[in-house]
Design a protein around this motif. Structure first.
Motif, PDB file in Angstrom:
ATOM      1  N   PRO A  85       6.429  35.691 -15.624  1.00 44.19           N
ATOM      2  CA  PRO A  85       7.246  36.473 -16.871  1.00 44.19           C
ATOM      3  C   PRO A  85       8.815  36.564 -16.985  1.00 44.19           C
ATOM      4  O   PRO A  85       9.467  36.046 -18.291  1.00 44.19           O
ATOM      5  N   GLU A  86       9.959  35.761 -16.031  1.00 43.85           N
ATOM      6  CA  GLU A  86      10.957  35.528 -15.690  1.00 43.85           C
ATOM      7  C   GLU A  86      11.113  34.522 -15.908  1.00 43.85           C
ATOM      8  O   GLU A  86      12.986  34.150 -16.069  1.00 43.85           O
ATOM      9  N   TYR A  87      10.901  33.547 -16.475  1.00 45.51           N
ATOM     10  CA  TYR A  87      10.952  32.396 -16.710  1.00 45.51           C
ATOM     11  C   TYR A  87      11.816  31.738 -18.059  1.00 45.51           C
ATOM     12  O   TYR A  87      13.130  31.313 -17.910  1.00 45.51           O
ATOM     13  N   LEU A  88      11.492  32.335 -19.117  1.00 46.63           N
ATOM     14  CA  LEU A  88      12.666  32.136 -20.123  1.00 46.63           C
ATOM     15  C   LEU A  88      13.894  32.719 -19.334  1.00 46.63           C
ATOM     16  O   LEU A  88      15.436  31.746 -19.913  1.00 46.63           O
ATOM     17  N   GLU A  89      14.293  33.597 -19.962  1.00 49.18           N
ATOM     18  CA  GLU A  89      15.471  34.171 -19.187  1.00 49.18           C
ATOM     19  C   GLU A  89      16.684  33.128 -17.713  1.00 49.18           C
ATOM     20  O   GLU A  89      17.844  33.681 -18.536  1.00 49.18           O
ATOM     21  N   LEU A  90      15.048  33.570 -17.371  1.00 49.16           N
ATOM     22  CA  LEU A  90      16.057  32.447 -15.404  1.00 49.16           C
ATOM     23  C   LEU A  90      17.148  31.470 -16.368  1.00 49.16           C
ATOM     24  O   LEU A  90      17.938  30.936 -16.397  1.00 49.16           O
ATOM     25  N   VAL A  91      15.480  30.591 -17.385  1.00 48.65           N
ATOM     26  CA  VAL A  91      16.631  29.564 -17.634  1.00 48.65           C
ATOM     27  C   VAL A  91      17.930  29.074 -18.706  1.00 48.65           C
ATOM     28  O   VAL A  91      18.527  28.133 -18.871  1.00 48.65           O
ATOM     29  N   GLN A  92      17.891  30.725 -19.609  1.00 49.55           N
ATOM     30  CA  GLN A  92      18.732  30.685 -20.571  1.00 49.55           C
ATOM     31  C   GLN A  92      19.689  31.124 -19.721  1.00 49.55           C
ATOM     32  O   GLN A  92      20.958  31.409 -20.103  1.00 49.55           O
ATOM     33  N   VAL A  93      19.581  31.669 -18.929  1.00 49.04           N
ATOM     34  CA  VAL A  93      20.950  32.438 -17.585  1.00 49.04           C
ATOM     35  C   VAL A  93      21.227  31.043 -17.507  1.00 49.04           C
ATOM     36  O   VAL A  93      22.905  30.481 -17.384  1.00 49.04           O
ATOM     37  N   PHE A  94      20.409  30.125 -16.904  1.00 48.33           N
ATOM     38  CA  PHE A  94      21.024  28.765 -16.581  1.00 48.33           C
ATOM     39  C   PHE A  94      21.732  27.743 -17.352  1.00 48.33           C
ATOM     40  O   PHE A  94      22.905  27.339 -17.121  1.00 48.33           O
ATOM     41  N   ILE A  95      21.075  28.188 -18.685  1.00 47.76           N
ATOM     42  CA  ILE A  95      21.937  27.310 -19.821  1.00 47.76           C
ATOM     43  C   ILE A  95      23.461  27.669 -19.768  1.00 47.76           C
ATOM     44  O   ILE A  95      24.601  26.681 -20.122  1.00 47.76           O
ATOM     45  N   ALA A  96      23.425  28.744 -19.522  1.00 46.34           N
ATOM     46  CA  ALA A  96      24.665  29.482 -20.379  1.00 46.34           C
ATOM     47  C   ALA A  96      25.900  29.226 -19.350  1.00 46.34           C
ATOM     48  O   ALA A  96      26.821  29.060 -19.722  1.00 46.34           O
ATOM     49  N   ALA A  97      25.611  29.889 -18.153  1.00 44.92           N
ATOM     50  CA  ALA A  97      26.113  29.275 -16.728  1.00 44.92           C
ATOM     51  C   ALA A  97      26.849  27.856 -16.423  1.00 44.92           C
ATOM     52  O   ALA A  97      27.924  27.650 -16.063  1.00 44.92           O
ATOM     53  N   ASP A  98      25.712  27.137 -16.627  1.00 40.50           N
ATOM     54  CA  ASP A  98      25.503  25.836 -16.478  1.00 40.50           C
ATOM     55  C   ASP A  98      26.592  25.201 -15.457  1.00 40.50           C
ATOM     56  O   ASP A  98      27.602  24.368 -15.469  1.00 40.50           O
ATOM     57  N   PRO A  99      25.692  24.825 -14.217  1.00 39.14           N
ATOM     58  CA  PRO A  99      26.094  25.455 -12.833  1.00 39.14           C
ATOM     59  C   PRO A  99      26.266  23.242 -12.704  1.00 39.14           C
ATOM     60  O   PRO A  99      27.431  23.058 -11.673  1.00 39.14           O
ATOM     61  N   LEU A 100      25.964  22.649 -13.510  1.00 38.15           N
ATOM     62  CA  LEU A 100      25.914  21.082 -13.402  1.00 38.15           C
ATOM     63  C   LEU A 100      27.620  20.227 -13.579  1.00 38.15           C
ATOM     64  O   LEU A 100      27.389  19.507 -13.262  1.00 38.15           O
ATOM     65  N   LYS A 101      28.537  21.837 -15.001  1.00 32.50           N
ATOM     66  CA  LYS A 101      29.135  20.933 -15.919  1.00 32.50           C
ATOM     67  C   LYS A 101      30.020  20.481 -14.564  1.00 32.50           C
ATOM     68  O   LYS A 101      30.720  18.956 -15.580  1.00 32.50           O
ATOM     69  N   PRO A 102      29.989  20.638 -13.337  1.00 28.73           N
ATOM     70  CA  PRO A 102      31.418  20.438 -12.609  1.00 28.73           C
ATOM     71  C   PRO A 102      31.063  18.725 -12.427  1.00 28.73           C
ATOM     72  O   PRO A 102      31.716  18.041 -12.149  1.00 28.73           O
ATOM     73  N   ARG A 103      29.661  19.075 -11.532  1.00 27.73           N
ATOM     74  CA  ARG A 103      28.900  17.520 -11.702  1.00 27.73           C
ATOM     75  C   ARG A 103      28.720  16.717 -12.444  1.00 27.73           C
ATOM     76  O   ARG A 103      29.472  15.452 -12.382  1.00 27.73           O
TER      77      ARG A 103
END
Length: 286
Positions: free
Chosen positions: A252-270
Motif C-alpha cells: 500500500p505504500e508503493y505509490l507514495e514511495l515512488v512519488q516521493v522518489f520522483i519529487a526528490a529526484d535523487p538521480l539528478k546529480p548523476r
C-alpha cells in the motif's frame, strides 16, 4: 538448466529473453546480445507462442548461428510475460538478466551488471540507464526519449563518466533487470497468480526483496536502449489502474514511495554529470 559458462572471475550470469512477436526488434536485440557477450555466456530465448511467423524465421536463423550456450524454447500456448520470465529464472542456477526483446544492448553491458551485483551482497536487482525506462531514462527523467543514433558511443561515454555509485531505486525497471540468485532464493519468483500476463510483477518483486533486507539499484555506468512496447505491448496489456491496484494490494505504500522518489529526484546529480560528459564528447542522445 542453462550452463553458467565462463565468468572471468565474476559471479556467473545468464540472459533470459522472453519473446512475443516484434520480429524485426527481436532480430536487432539478438544481434546486439550476440555481439556483446562471449561465446560462453548462457542465453535462453523463450518464444511465448508468437503469432507472427516472421518470429519463427528469426529464431531459426539464430539457432543456426548462435553459440552452443544459447538455448531456445517455445511455449506451446501463450503464457504471458510473467510465467515466461519465471520459466527462464527457474532454468538458471545463478544470477540472471531478464531482457526485453525490444532492447539493444551495448558493449560491456553484462560485465557492468555483473560488477554491480557483485559489489554488495545486499543488491537484489540492477537496472541500467536507458532512453525509455521511467525513472532510469536519459536525458529526460520519467519520459520516453528517442533511441540515440549511436547507442554504443553513448554507452562508452556513460561507462567512463565518473565512478559508478549504484544509487538506490524504489523499484527495478523491467526492460533490463539483473537479479541476483540470492534475491530469488529469498523473495521467490514473480507472482504469476496475482499479475497474470504482466505489468506490475517487477514492482512487487522489487518491494519483496526490500522487505527481505535487500536493495534495488541503478547500474549507473551501463546503458541499454529500449524501443518500448514493441514486444508484449501489442497484446493490449499495459500499466493501468488495475495493474497499480494489484501492486497496492500487496504494498500500500508503493505509490507514495515512488512519488516521493520522483519529487526528490535523487538521480539528478548523476544524470547531469553524465549529460555533461556526453556534451563534452559531442555525443547526441536523440
Amino acid at each position: 538448466m542453462i550452463p553458467p559458462g565462463s565468468s572471468n572471475g565474476r559471479t556467473p550470469i545468464s540472459v533470459v529473453i522472453p519473446v512475443f512477436n516484434a520480429a524485426e526488434e527481436l532480430d536487432c536485440c539478438l544481434q546486439s546480445v550476440n555481439s556483446t557477450t562471449s561465446d560462453s555466456t548462457g542465453v535462453l530465448v523463450i518464444n511465448d507462442a508468437s503469432t507472427d511467423p516472421a518470429v519463427t524465421r528469426v529464431l531459426q536463423k539464430w539457432q543456426a548461428i548462435a553459440s552452443e550456450h544459447w538455448q531456445f524454447q517455445a511455449n506451446q500456448v501463450n503464457r504471458g510475460f510473467v510465467t515466461t520470465a519465471n520459466i527462464g529464472m527457474r532454468a538458471c542456477a545463478h544470477d540472471v538478466v531478464l531482457l526485453n526483446s525490444d532492447t539493444v544492448v551495448t558493449p560491456g553491458w553484462i560485465q557492468g551488471l555483473q560488477r554491480c551485483l557483485a559489489s554488495d551482497p545486499s543488491i537484489a536487482t540492477a537496472t541500467p540507464w536507458t532512453n525509455n525506462g521511467e525513472i532510469t531514462s536519459l536525458p529526460n527523467f520519467c519520459q520516453a526519449n528517442a533511441v540515440p543514433g549511436d547507442v554504443d558511443l553513448v554507452a562508452a561515454v556513460i561507462a567512463s563518466a565518473g565512478a559508478a555509485l549504484y544509487p538506490e531505486l524504489p523499484t527495478a525497471v523491467g526492460f533490463c533487470m539483473a537479479i541476483s540468485r540470492h534475491a530469488i532464493d529469498r523473495a521467490g519468483l514473480f507472482d504469476q497468480d496475482l499479475f497474470g500476463r504482466g505489468y506490475g510483477e517487477e514492482n512487487d518483486f522489487s518491494r519483496r526483496v526490500v522487505l527481505s533486507g535487500m536493495r534495488n539499484v541503478l547500474c549507473d555506468d551501463v546503458y541499454v536502449a529500449h524501443l518500448g512496447a514493441r514486444s508484449f505491448g501489442p497484446t493490449g496489456l499495459g500499466p493501468d489502474k488495475a495493474s497499480m491496484e494489484r501492486v497496492l494490494s500487496r504494498h500500500p505504500e508503493y505509490l507514495e514511495l515512488v512519488q516521493v522518489f520522483i519529487a526528490a529526484d535523487p538521480l539528478k546529480p548523476r544524470r547531469e554529470e553524465i549529460l555533461r560528459a556526453l556534451e563534452r564528447a559531442g555525443v547526441a542522445l536523440g
